[in-house]
Write a protein that holds these residues in place. Structure first.
Motif, PDB file in Angstrom:
ATOM      1  N   ASP A 148       0.842  -1.189   0.000  1.00  0.00           N
ATOM      2  CA  ASP A 148       0.000   0.000   0.000  1.00  0.00           C
ATOM      3  C   ASP A 148       0.879   1.241   0.000  1.00  0.00           C
ATOM      4  OD1 ASP A 148      -2.079   1.786   0.173  1.00  0.00           O
ATOM      5  OD2 ASP A 148      -2.175   1.673   2.366  1.00  0.00           O
ATOM      6  N   TYR A 149       0.890   1.969  -1.104  1.00  0.00           N
ATOM      7  CA  TYR A 149       1.650   3.217  -1.189  1.00  0.00           C
ATOM      8  C   TYR A 149       0.725   4.334  -1.681  1.00  0.00           C
ATOM      9  CZ  TYR A 149       2.112   0.797  -5.686  1.00  0.00           C
ATOM     10  OH  TYR A 149       1.868   0.068  -6.820  1.00  0.00           O
ATOM     11  N   SER A 150      -0.522   4.271  -1.209  1.00  0.00           N
ATOM     12  CA  SER A 150      -1.512   5.259  -1.627  1.00  0.00           C
ATOM     13  C   SER A 150      -1.130   6.669  -1.192  1.00  0.00           C
ATOM     14  CB  SER A 150      -2.894   4.892  -1.081  1.00  0.00           C
ATOM     15  OG  SER A 150      -2.838   4.751   0.332  1.00  0.00           O
ATOM     16  N   MET A 151      -0.443   6.819  -0.028  1.00  0.00           N
ATOM     17  CA  MET A 151      -0.037   8.153   0.418  1.00  0.00           C
ATOM     18  C   MET A 151       0.986   8.764  -0.533  1.00  0.00           C
ATOM     19  SD  MET A 151      -1.743   9.247   2.904  1.00  0.00           S
ATOM     20  CE  MET A 151      -0.689  10.640   3.301  1.00  0.00           C
ATOM     21  N   SER A 152       1.896   7.933  -1.032  1.00  0.00           N
ATOM     22  CA  SER A 152       2.892   8.436  -1.987  1.00  0.00           C
ATOM     23  C   SER A 152       2.220   8.880  -3.280  1.00  0.00           C
ATOM     24  CB  SER A 152       3.938   7.362  -2.276  1.00  0.00           C
ATOM     25  OG  SER A 152       4.673   7.052  -1.115  1.00  0.00           O
ATOM     26  N   MET A 153       1.226   8.116  -3.721  1.00  0.00           N
ATOM     27  CA  MET A 153       0.514   8.490  -4.942  1.00  0.00           C
ATOM     28  C   MET A 153      -0.328   9.739  -4.717  1.00  0.00           C
ATOM     29  SD  MET A 153      -0.520   4.915  -6.756  1.00  0.00           S
ATOM     30  CE  MET A 153      -0.882   5.824  -8.239  1.00  0.00           C
ATOM     31  N   GLU A 154      -0.868   9.884  -3.516  1.00  0.00           N
ATOM     32  CA  GLU A 154      -1.631  11.091  -3.206  1.00  0.00           C
ATOM     33  C   GLU A 154      -0.719  12.314  -3.222  1.00  0.00           C
ATOM     34  OE1 GLU A 154      -4.851  13.421  -2.568  1.00  0.00           O
ATOM     35  OE2 GLU A 154      -4.837  11.264  -2.993  1.00  0.00           O
ATOM     36  N   LEU A 155       0.495  12.175  -2.682  1.00  0.00           N
ATOM     37  CA  LEU A 155       1.460  13.280  -2.729  1.00  0.00           C
ATOM     38  C   LEU A 155       1.818  13.624  -4.171  1.00  0.00           C
ATOM     39  CD1 LEU A 155       3.970  12.491   0.176  1.00  0.00           C
ATOM     40  CD2 LEU A 155       2.351  14.390   0.035  1.00  0.00           C
ATOM     41  N   LEU A 156       2.002  12.594  -4.994  1.00  0.00           N
ATOM     42  CA  LEU A 156       2.301  12.818  -6.407  1.00  0.00           C
ATOM     43  C   LEU A 156       1.188  13.612  -7.068  1.00  0.00           C
ATOM     44  CD1 LEU A 156       3.679  12.334  -9.149  1.00  0.00           C
ATOM     45  CD2 LEU A 156       2.647  10.042  -9.162  1.00  0.00           C
ATOM     46  N   GLN A 215      15.592  15.619 -13.503  1.00  0.00           N
ATOM     47  CA  GLN A 215      15.716  15.428 -12.066  1.00  0.00           C
ATOM     48  C   GLN A 215      14.726  14.375 -11.592  1.00  0.00           C
ATOM     49  OE1 GLN A 215      17.947  16.830 -10.111  1.00  0.00           O
ATOM     50  NE2 GLN A 215      18.768  18.355 -11.537  1.00  0.00           N
ATOM     51  N   PRO A 216      15.102  13.587 -10.566  1.00  0.00           N
ATOM     52  CA  PRO A 216      14.116  12.692  -9.949  1.00  0.00           C
ATOM     53  C   PRO A 216      13.351  13.437  -8.862  1.00  0.00           C
ATOM     54  CG  PRO A 216      16.263  12.301  -8.977  1.00  0.00           C
ATOM     55  CD  PRO A 216      16.453  13.382 -10.017  1.00  0.00           C
ATOM     56  N   VAL A 217      12.122  13.058  -8.634  1.00  0.00           N
ATOM     57  CA  VAL A 217      11.343  13.574  -7.514  1.00  0.00           C
ATOM     58  C   VAL A 217      10.796  12.383  -6.749  1.00  0.00           C
ATOM     59  CG1 VAL A 217       9.408  15.016  -6.777  1.00  0.00           C
ATOM     60  CG2 VAL A 217      10.715  15.644  -8.809  1.00  0.00           C
ATOM     61  N   CYS A 218      11.082  12.330  -5.456  1.00  0.00           N
ATOM     62  CA  CYS A 218      10.695  11.197  -4.621  1.00  0.00           C
ATOM     63  C   CYS A 218       9.521  11.593  -3.733  1.00  0.00           C
ATOM     64  CB  CYS A 218      11.883  10.743  -3.766  1.00  0.00           C
ATOM     65  SG  CYS A 218      11.516   9.320  -2.716  1.00  0.00           S
ATOM     66  N   PHE A 219       8.565  10.672  -3.574  1.00  0.00           N
ATOM     67  CA  PHE A 219       7.367  10.935  -2.786  1.00  0.00           C
ATOM     68  C   PHE A 219       7.207   9.941  -1.642  1.00  0.00           C
ATOM     69  CE2 PHE A 219       6.633  12.737  -6.963  1.00  0.00           C
ATOM     70  CZ  PHE A 219       6.124  13.996  -6.661  1.00  0.00           C
ATOM     71  N   LYS A 220       8.311   9.438  -1.122  1.00  0.00           N
ATOM     72  CA  LYS A 220       8.232   8.556   0.037  1.00  0.00           C
ATOM     73  C   LYS A 220       7.747   9.351   1.236  1.00  0.00           C
ATOM     74  CE  LYS A 220      11.551   4.911  -1.022  1.00  0.00           C
ATOM     75  NZ  LYS A 220      12.787   4.220  -0.597  1.00  0.00           N
ATOM     76  N   VAL A 221       6.733   8.829   1.890  1.00  0.00           N
ATOM     77  CA  VAL A 221       6.125   9.554   2.997  1.00  0.00           C
ATOM     78  C   VAL A 221       7.103   9.704   4.150  1.00  0.00           C
ATOM     79  CG1 VAL A 221       4.247   9.542   4.684  1.00  0.00           C
ATOM     80  CG2 VAL A 221       3.834   8.773   2.343  1.00  0.00           C
ATOM     81  N   ASN A 222       7.905   8.674   4.427  1.00  0.00           N
ATOM     82  CA  ASN A 222       8.839   8.746   5.547  1.00  0.00           C
ATOM     83  C   ASN A 222      10.072   9.555   5.226  1.00  0.00           C
ATOM     84  OD1 ASN A 222       9.872   6.966   3.733  1.00  0.00           O
ATOM     85  ND2 ASN A 222      10.506   5.439   5.230  1.00  0.00           N
ATOM     86  N   GLU A 223      10.177  10.078   4.006  1.00  0.00           N
ATOM     87  CA  GLU A 223      11.284  10.938   3.625  1.00  0.00           C
ATOM     88  C   GLU A 223      10.754  12.238   3.029  1.00  0.00           C
ATOM     89  OE1 GLU A 223      13.889   8.889   1.048  1.00  0.00           O
ATOM     90  OE2 GLU A 223      14.220   7.208   2.406  1.00  0.00           O
TER      91      GLU A 223
END
Length: 455
Positions: A204-212, A441-449
């Protein structure tokens, strides 16, 4: 994202006051669309068409590099008794004992001990051969057999020795031809590349997709790297394959192979539809099929049918496209795949770095040189659509593990931004290309980072 079933990926609304940059766009993927479907042709025709089209292009490059003092000969014109330094042009073929063979599998079907599966098929005993329309000859000398794959067309300079082999002193490829000059732009349009969403996987990485989503909508502060990287400059989002990954459960069938549950696949497609529906309210979205998506398996993969995306298809900003995919945005030529071509090169050579494999296809002037030998493709008869006759400004491959990029400069003055797009389900990262400067550039959407999301 949909597992367990009480988890849902909700619809999101973009910021209505958000003003997005608008630029010119032209879809140039017409050559990858099937006009007719005729599977009765032999695959040898595509090699003949490839060599015939590349022959004239490479001959001109050979004359420019080596001059006219060395004649360009066909293999039938070579003579062992009077060797002469010359140029020959043909298609490379790698003889590999470890390469899978259906005939070998049938002949060994009675063996009691199964052979171990392989992920790479290279061996020190591999042989490099050059073929033209009539004959073939083994290549020796200054060509590393492990740096090439079957299907690439090249010119070699050398001579035939007494053993019926061709001693290579130098070689060249077409290197994707000329490139249209970059026209100056007043703005910095951004191209967002995403791959490997794998919606339907148990993670479940729905939070990362929501941030995206919220970043693309312009609702997040601190995610930009200056004015050139603002979310308002995002003009197009390309989903480069493997958006769907239904759960696979083993079944006790005849061959012991896993079977994909249709209900899981349906839920995964619904999740993709919802995600694309959300994005398409704010930005143009192109959806490419990948290796594991519900589309035809052979290259070029055709757009996934619009009936699978009933919500997203209501927006003109949503477009199902082919794999490979070619377009032009703000005068910049864009070309890319979902990654099957890069992965296949890694299996049949020692080019293990995906970025090097992507660069090699550009030098070889062919998107998928290993097709149809080890990579399935449609049996084209009169023309090979995978030939890169005009060098793109941006060239990408999806599902390559981690983010990698390089600005490639060709011998003819070409400058191409190479991009290996990471798998979002594994890295929670995307690639963003500035079409004005060709920076990436890369853009990271890890919630814990979250605090380091720009690293």
């Amino acid at each position: 994202m949909l597992f367990p079933e009480d988890k849902h990926f909700s619809e999101s609304q973009p910021n209505k006051d958000f003003k997005r940059l608008v630029v010119d766009y032209v879809n140039k993927s017409d050559k990858f669309h099937f006009k007719t479907k005729d599977f009765s042709k032999q695959f040898s025709h595509i090699y003949a068409s490839r060599l015939d089209e590349m022959l004239g292009l490479i001959k001109e490059r050979a004359k420019h590099k080596w001059g006219t003092e060395h004649p360009i000969k066909q293999l039938a014109e070579l003579k062992e008794d009077s060797p002469e330094k010359c140029i020959i042009v043909g298609t490379l073929f790698k003889h590999q004992e470890l390469k899978p063979s259906i005939l070998r599998e049938i002949s060994e079907e009675n063996q009691l001990v199964p052979q171990p599966p392989r992920s790479h098929y290279t061996d020190d005993a591999d042989i490099l051969i050059l073929e033209d329309a009539l004959q073939r000859i083994r290549l020796m000398g200054k060509m590393d057999v492990h740096s090439f794959v079957t299907g690439a067309v090249c010119a070699v300079l050398g001579y035939e020795d007494g053993d019926g082999r061709f001693r290579v002193e130098d070689y060249l490829f077409y290197e994707s031809g000329l490139q249209s000059p970059l026209k100056p732009l007043e703005h910095s349009p951004l191209l967002v590349l995403i791959s490997g969403l794998n919606l339907g996987s148990p993670n479940d990485y729905s939070m990362s997709m929501e941030l995206l989503q919220q970043w693309i909508f312009g609702n997040l502060e601190g995610f930009g790297q200056g004015r050139d990287w603002e979310a308002a400059s995002v003009v197009r989002v390309v989903l480069a394959g493997n958006s769907v990954k239904a759960s696979v459960k083993p079944k006790n069938n005849l061959h012991g192979r896993p079977i994909t549950e249709s209900s899981d696949l349906l839920n995964a497609v619904k999740a993709v539809d919802t995600f694309v529906y959300n994005l398409a309210q704010s930005v143009n979205v192109d959806l490419m099929p990948g290796e594991f998506d519900p589309a035809n398996h052979m290259l070029p993969q055709q757009p996934m049918h619009q009936c699978m995306f009933p919500k997203a298809v209501s927006f003109a900003s949503f477009r199902g496209v082919t794999n490979p995919y070619a377009c032009e945005i703000s005068g910049r030529s864009i070309l890319g795949t979902s990654g099957q071509n890069v992965h296949d090169i890694g299996r049949y050579s020692k080019i293990e770095n995906p970025l090097e494999a992507l660069k090699s296809t550009l030098v070889w002037s062919h998107i998928a040189p290993t097709a149809p030998d080890t990579l399935p493709c449609y049996p084209y008869y009169q023309k090979d659509p995978f030939i890169i006759s005009e060098c793109p400004h941006v060239y990408f491959a999806g599902n390559t593990g981690e983010f990698r990029t390089e600005l490639w400069e060709g011998s003819n003055g070409q400058r191409t931004r190479l991009v290996c797009v990471p798998s979002f389900s594994e890295t929670h990262s995307i690639a963003v290309v500035n079409l004005r400067t060709l920076d990436c550039q890369p853009v990271c959407f890890k919630v814990n980072e979250f605090d380091d999301a720009e690293e």
